[in-house]
Design a protein around this motif. Sequence first.
Motif, mmCIF file in Angstrom:
data_model
loop_
_atom_site.group_PDB
_atom_site.id
_atom_site.type_symbol
_atom_site.label_atom_id
_atom_site.label_comp_id
_atom_site.label_asym_id
_atom_site.label_seq_id
_atom_site.Cartn_x
_atom_site.Cartn_y
_atom_site.Cartn_z
ATOM 1 N N THR A 60 -24.101 -5.361 2.803
ATOM 2 C CA THR A 60 -24.066 -3.967 3.500
ATOM 3 C C THR A 60 -24.280 -3.061 2.403
ATOM 4 O O THR A 60 -25.262 -2.121 2.460
ATOM 5 C CB THR A 60 -22.825 -3.932 4.226
ATOM 6 O OG1 THR A 60 -22.780 -4.831 5.364
ATOM 7 C CG2 THR A 60 -22.923 -2.445 4.770
ATOM 8 N N ILE A 111 -26.683 2.766 10.757
ATOM 9 C CA ILE A 111 -26.804 1.452 11.570
ATOM 10 C C ILE A 111 -26.582 0.335 10.787
ATOM 11 O O ILE A 111 -25.770 -0.594 11.043
ATOM 12 C CB ILE A 111 -28.530 1.504 12.157
ATOM 13 C CG1 ILE A 111 -28.509 2.500 13.134
ATOM 14 C CG2 ILE A 111 -28.749 -0.127 12.521
ATOM 15 C CD1 ILE A 111 -29.908 2.533 13.589
ATOM 16 N N ILE A 115 -23.355 -2.395 11.527
ATOM 17 C CA ILE A 115 -23.593 -3.755 11.690
ATOM 18 C C ILE A 115 -22.894 -4.581 10.692
ATOM 19 O O ILE A 115 -22.300 -5.719 10.992
ATOM 20 C CB ILE A 115 -25.262 -4.107 11.662
ATOM 21 C CG1 ILE A 115 -25.950 -3.545 12.926
ATOM 22 C CG2 ILE A 115 -25.102 -5.724 11.319
ATOM 23 C CD1 ILE A 115 -27.419 -3.610 12.776
ATOM 24 N N THR A 118 -19.378 -4.561 11.430
ATOM 25 C CA THR A 118 -18.848 -5.313 12.671
ATOM 26 C C THR A 118 -18.708 -6.859 12.278
ATOM 27 O O THR A 118 -17.862 -7.552 12.683
ATOM 28 C CB THR A 118 -19.867 -4.858 13.772
ATOM 29 O OG1 THR A 118 -19.947 -3.510 13.971
ATOM 30 C CG2 THR A 118 -19.593 -6.077 15.018
ATOM 31 N N LEU A 119 -19.939 -7.210 11.455
ATOM 32 C CA LEU A 119 -20.092 -8.612 11.307
ATOM 33 C C LEU A 119 -18.843 -8.956 10.197
ATOM 34 O O LEU A 119 -18.239 -10.063 10.343
ATOM 35 C CB LEU A 119 -21.271 -9.085 10.566
ATOM 36 C CG LEU A 119 -22.512 -9.072 11.230
ATOM 37 C CD1 LEU A 119 -23.754 -9.157 10.474
ATOM 38 C CD2 LEU A 119 -22.187 -10.220 12.289
#
Length: 126
Positions: A60, A111, A115, A118-119
């Motif tokens: 990320t 975004i 993501i 969350t992962l």
Amino acid sequence: ALPALIVGAAPFYARLVEIAFKEVDKGVIEAAKSMGAKTHTIIFKVLLPESMPALISGITVTAIALISYTAMAGVIGAGGLGDLAYMKGFQRRDFDVVFACTIFIVIIVFIFQFIGDTLSRKLDKR
């Protein structure tokens, strides 16, 4: 421009992977060794699953850094949103275009961050 971004991001991500692997509890690795696990098994069944949340967080961070690199590359002629913001917005003094491009880049970053978070949360066993 893409190979240059990959070459630039690879050492950055490699360092984050190293940090993620060092964070794995030594006791878990020792337990696997004491049960007779081979090196291959320790890597794929212990080390990777235990460090997965940190690896996802590293991806990320790297992806967000690459977004900023591509925006900056656009300013020097690589195209994309950076080019649009600089050539069509800043140089023509149309600051609405600059603002819109900035907001769009921030949305893309949000975004990716959402993501990744969350992962990482779903994979974290703690």
